[in-house]
Write a protein that holds these residues in place. Structure first.
Motif, PDB file in Angstrom:
ATOM      1  N   GLU A  32       0.836  -1.210   0.000  1.00  0.00           N
ATOM      2  CA  GLU A  32       0.000   0.000   0.000  1.00  0.00           C
ATOM      3  C   GLU A  32       0.862   1.248   0.000  1.00  0.00           C
ATOM      4  O   GLU A  32       0.584   2.198  -0.744  1.00  0.00           O
ATOM      5  CB  GLU A  32      -0.942  -0.014   1.222  1.00  0.00           C
ATOM      6  CG  GLU A  32      -2.008  -1.081   1.138  1.00  0.00           C
ATOM      7  CD  GLU A  32      -2.777  -1.061  -0.183  1.00  0.00           C
ATOM      8  OE1 GLU A  32      -3.155   0.057  -0.659  1.00  0.00           O
ATOM      9  OE2 GLU A  32      -2.978  -2.140  -0.794  1.00  0.00           O
ATOM     10  N   THR A  33       1.943   1.252   0.779  1.00  0.00           N
ATOM     11  CA  THR A  33       2.827   2.416   0.845  1.00  0.00           C
ATOM     12  C   THR A  33       3.472   2.680  -0.509  1.00  0.00           C
ATOM     13  O   THR A  33       3.602   3.818  -0.954  1.00  0.00           O
ATOM     14  CB  THR A  33       3.940   2.196   1.897  1.00  0.00           C
ATOM     15  OG1 THR A  33       3.504   1.240   2.840  1.00  0.00           O
ATOM     16  CG2 THR A  33       4.351   3.487   2.551  1.00  0.00           C
TER      17      THR A  33
ATOM     18  N   LYS B  19       2.335   1.752  -3.501  1.00  0.00           N
ATOM     19  CA  LYS B  19       1.285   2.281  -4.381  1.00  0.00           C
ATOM     20  C   LYS B  19       1.096   3.768  -4.147  1.00  0.00           C
ATOM     21  O   LYS B  19       1.031   4.568  -5.094  1.00  0.00           O
ATOM     22  CB  LYS B  19      -0.052   1.569  -4.083  1.00  0.00           C
ATOM     23  CG  LYS B  19      -0.286   0.339  -4.913  1.00  0.00           C
ATOM     24  CD  LYS B  19      -1.770  -0.037  -4.768  1.00  0.00           C
ATOM     25  CE  LYS B  19      -2.009  -1.494  -5.094  1.00  0.00           C
ATOM     26  NZ  LYS B  19      -3.375  -1.901  -4.699  1.00  0.00           N
ATOM     27  N   GLU B  20       1.022   4.116  -2.862  1.00  0.00           N
ATOM     28  CA  GLU B  20       0.769   5.506  -2.467  1.00  0.00           C
ATOM     29  C   GLU B  20       1.817   6.443  -3.063  1.00  0.00           C
ATOM     30  O   GLU B  20       1.490   7.481  -3.642  1.00  0.00           O
ATOM     31  CB  GLU B  20       0.784   5.600  -0.926  1.00  0.00           C
ATOM     32  CG  GLU B  20       0.323   6.941  -0.378  1.00  0.00           C
ATOM     33  CD  GLU B  20      -1.051   7.310  -0.905  1.00  0.00           C
ATOM     34  OE1 GLU B  20      -1.248   8.491  -1.249  1.00  0.00           O
ATOM     35  OE2 GLU B  20      -1.926   6.400  -1.005  1.00  0.00           O
ATOM     36  N   SER B  21       3.094   6.019  -2.953  1.00  0.00           N
ATOM     37  CA  SER B  21       4.146   6.923  -3.428  1.00  0.00           C
ATOM     38  C   SER B  21       4.106   7.076  -4.956  1.00  0.00           C
ATOM     39  O   SER B  21       4.496   8.108  -5.499  1.00  0.00           O
ATOM     40  CB  SER B  21       5.528   6.455  -2.954  1.00  0.00           C
ATOM     41  OG  SER B  21       5.677   5.081  -3.171  1.00  0.00           O
TER      42      SER B  21
ATOM     43  N   VAL C 215       1.164   6.887  -6.792  1.00  0.00           N
ATOM     44  CA  VAL C 215      -0.025   7.707  -7.050  1.00  0.00           C
ATOM     45  C   VAL C 215       0.255   9.169  -6.741  1.00  0.00           C
ATOM     46  O   VAL C 215      -0.109  10.063  -7.509  1.00  0.00           O
ATOM     47  CB  VAL C 215      -1.225   7.192  -6.224  1.00  0.00           C
ATOM     48  CG1 VAL C 215      -2.407   8.146  -6.347  1.00  0.00           C
ATOM     49  CG2 VAL C 215      -1.623   5.794  -6.691  1.00  0.00           C
ATOM     50  N   SER C 216       0.948   9.439  -5.660  1.00  0.00           N
ATOM     51  CA  SER C 216       1.211  10.821  -5.269  1.00  0.00           C
ATOM     52  C   SER C 216       2.201  11.509  -6.204  1.00  0.00           C
ATOM     53  O   SER C 216       2.341  12.724  -6.192  1.00  0.00           O
ATOM     54  CB  SER C 216       1.763  10.860  -3.839  1.00  0.00           C
ATOM     55  OG  SER C 216       3.058  10.294  -3.828  1.00  0.00           O
TER      56      SER C 216
END
Lengths: 296, 414
Positions: B95-96, B98-100, B102-103
């Motif tokens: 998840e982390t 993916k987050e980086s 997407v951001s």
């Protein structure tokens, strides 16, 4: 300078177009080549210009076979046409150089002729911007610019207004005075009568009449009188004369023989009020119809 | 001779004063310039002079795994394989990671789930994204090397085996058809276009003179042979000058931009045409041009109106198109020296294209070339004289175009 065509024959396929043409023309005099459409005038001219050879016969210049390297011919064809989209000066220079002139000489000669014919202002125009009569004057330059010994003019007056016709007449007279052989072909008999000392009438590929125009006329039997009178009606009714009315109101008086001319003239002038009386001489028109009329 | 030169100069001048002729030539040169300069300005294609390109925006690539053991080595390999990226090795959850991505913090991320499996995260998958292919290769290599070292080989031996390269070399003992195909094709096509275009121009030119009745004066001013040869040679020169302008500018622009085209096999093969072939091209072009231009000129002289031209020239055009297709089909079939081509390379109407193609793409004995050229030269002279005769007869005929038999009769008479 004397140009002679001797016994020229030419066939295209089965059709014999020229059946032995013999004519002669001299320098300093104009020669009229007459004949109905299809009589063989253009073919004769083309053979004279070496477009194609005759089947037999010869072309002589002062008794020698003509040498096209030395004898220049200028030609105004009946079917006019130059390059419509090109500048007048350019194409005139082109045609003059084709006839063997150097470029500088050609430009000078064309400059002279443009001036002579009042066309200088059109030198840089395209041909198709000119009127038909003016195009014809340009075409005339192609026939004259290289100062040819023989000038052939086919229907030169058609399409010209009276002023331009006068101009052309003067030009033609000048060319004749320069001693050139001028060959005319035209259906406008009045012009031929005006210029030509000698004529030939072609009919069906044969020369049916050839010679000095004045002599031809004089050789006609002088057995008719033309009478103009205000008392025309009375003369026509006078049974002592053999008369008929002509279309223009003149009276034609037929003589039993040419020797009766003097007597009849005196009798007429004694009896009636006569404005004018003369021996009938056929016009070229009459001669043409007589000789060229039959069987083509 | 003087007349001929006068006519040649006049006709050639007409071409150069013709705005359409000049316009098309300039347009073609400009189009070629655009094509040739394209890679220089677009930035695509290979690098000039082989220098590595500087990629300024160093995007971040994350190599992640929940278990860090061995990942550092993978990260080093990735850093070497992706010089355009700043490779970071992290130990984070899916998840982390993916987050980086997407951001926007990272451009892409590889989440390794095992020695031979991973998930690739990227925001928008580009059509040309080759990262996974490279990553596959890398990971597979690492996996194999690991396996081999575990099996007892040293790391050097293992990577030596992995990096072994098969060397091979192709030696074509005749012609390399792959390499010759493109420039032969271009040359044949140029020949085809120029002959067809200029042939039609000669025919139209003659018919225009006839319909405007300028012919009446021309035929009494100049010899038909001078007129015919003057016109045909003028149009041949105009065609050659146009070809040289177009191909010359292509060659010039290519050499200016040679560095940018490096590696483009097709384009390079076109411009590496041997000089010998260029000379053959010139010979066959000129002879082929003459043979067709003479025929077109003769046909033009028999037409009274411009409208008649199109139907009159049809037979010639068809012969020419058939020849063109025989050649093109033979080229693509791979069997250049087939029977049709052998026959065509001696028939004067087809030999300019057929023989040239055979010379370019196969090995033709020199004597065959000489025979073909000799037949062609004799035919050009024969057809030149014959067409001048047709011309002489044709230009004075008006009305419906005469039948062939009628023309032959008229020539025999003349």
């Amino acid at each position: 300078m004397r140009l002679e065509l001797k016994n020229i024959e030419k066939s295209f396929g089965e059709k014999q177009v020229l059946k032995g043409i013999s004519i002669s023309a001299e320098g300093g005099r104009a020669f009229g080549l007459l004949g109905r459409n299809g009589a063989g005038k253009t073919t004769t001219i083309r053979i004279l210009m070496d477009v194609f050879p005759p089947d037999c016969g010869e072309i002589l210049m002062d008794g020698q076979p003509i040498d096209y390297n030395n004898i220049q011919i200028g030609y105004l064809p009946e079917e006019r046409g130059l390059y419509p989209k090109k500048k007048i000066m350019d194409q005139l220079v082109y045609f003059a150089t084709l006839k063997g002139m150097e470029k500088a000489g050609a430009v000078r000669a064309i400059g002279y002729w443009l001036g002579r014919l009042g066309m200088t202002e059109y030198a840089d125009k395209r041909l198709d911007t000119l009127s038909k009569g003016n195009q014809q004057k340009i075409q005339l330059i192609t026939a004259l610019a290289h100062d040819p010994q023989i000038v052939i003019l086919d229907e030169p007056f058609s399409g010209l207004d009276p002023v331009n016709a006068m101009l052309l007449k003067d030009v033609v007279k000048e060319e004749i005075e320069k001693g050139k052989i001028v060959l005319f072909s035209s259906h406008q008999m009045n012009y031929i009568e005006e210029f030509c000392d000698r004529i030939a009438i072609l009919n069906g590929g044969n020369v049916v009449l050839h010679g000095d125009l004045r002599e031809i006329k004089r050789n006609y039997v002088r057995d008719k009188l033309i009478v103009r009178s205000l008392q025309a009606d009375k003369i026509l009714k006078d049974t002592s004369f053999n008369t008929s009315a002509s279309e223009n109101g003149d009276i034609v008086v037929y003589l039993a023989s040419p020797e009766r001319k003097q007597d009849i003239m005196e009798e007429l002038t004694g009896k009636y009020d006569i404005d004018e009386i003369k021996v009938y001489e056929p016009s070229l028109n009459d001669i043409f119809v007589e000789y060229a009329g039959g069987g083509v | 001779m003087k007349q001929f030169i006068t006519i040649l100069r006049f006709e050639l001048n007409s071409y150069f004063k013709n705005k359409i002729f000049v316009g098309i030539t300039i347009f073609l040169m400009a189009a070629i310039a655009v094509v040739m300069f394209f890679p220089r300005f677009s930035g695509t294609g290979d690098n000039a002079d082989g220098e590595p390109s500087e990629i300024s925006d160093q995007g971040v690539m994350i190599i992640a795994s929940e278990d860090l053991s061995g990942v550092q080595a993978v990260g080093d390999a990735f850093a070497a394989a992706f010089p355009g990226y700043e490779v970071r090795v992290v130990s984070e959850g899916v998840e982390t990671v993916k987050e980086s991505v997407v951001s926007g913090e990272a451009q892409c991320a590889f989440f390794l789930t095992g020695p031979t499996s991973y998930t690739y995260f990227v925001n928008n998958l580009s059509m040309y994204d080759t990262n996974t292919a490279i990553a596959d290769e890398l990971l597979l290599n690492i996996y194999r090397i690991n396996a081999m070292t575990q099996g007892g080989l040293s790391a050097e031996e293992a990577s030596g085996i992995m990096s072994a390269v098969m060397e091979h070399e192709i030696q074509s003992l005749g012609k390399d058809q792959m390499q010759n195909f493109f420039y032969t094709y271009i040359m044949i096509f140029a020949l085809y276009m120029v002959i067809l275009l200029y042939g039609q121009m000669v025919a139209t030119n003659v018919a225009t003179e006839k319909s405007s009745r300028a012919m009446e004066l021309l035929i009494t001013s100049a010899k038909p042979t001078s007129m015919m040869f003057g016109k045909v040679i003028a149009s041949c020169l105009a065609g050659l000058i146009q070809l040289i302008a177009v191909f010359g500018s292509a060659f010039l622009f290519f050499n200016i931009n040679r560095g940018y085209w490096e590696g483009n096999y097709i384009v390079e093969s076109i411009f590496d045409m041997p000089l010998e072939l260029l000379i053959y091209m010139l010979i066959f072009f000129i002879l082929g041009f003459f043979i067709y231009a003479f025929m077109y000129g003769a046909i033009g002289s028999t037409a009274s109106k411009l409208e008649d031209i199109n139907t009159s020239v049809m037979p010639i055009t068809i012969i020419f198109i058939v020849a063109f297709f025989v050649v093109i089909f033979s080229m693509t079939s791979g069997n250049i020296d087939n029977t049709a081509m052998l026959v065509c390379s001696y028939i004067p109407f087809t030999s300019p294209m057929a023989m040239f193609t055979r010379i370019a793409m196969s090995s033709v004995p020199f004597y065959e070339i000489i025979i073909s050229i000799a037949i062609l030269i004799v035919s050009v002279l024969g057809i030149g004289v014959l067409s001048a005769k047709i011309y002489r007869v044709g230009v004075l005929l008006y009305g419906t175009p005469p039948k062939l038999s009628a023309i032959i009769k008229a020539i025999k008479k003349a």
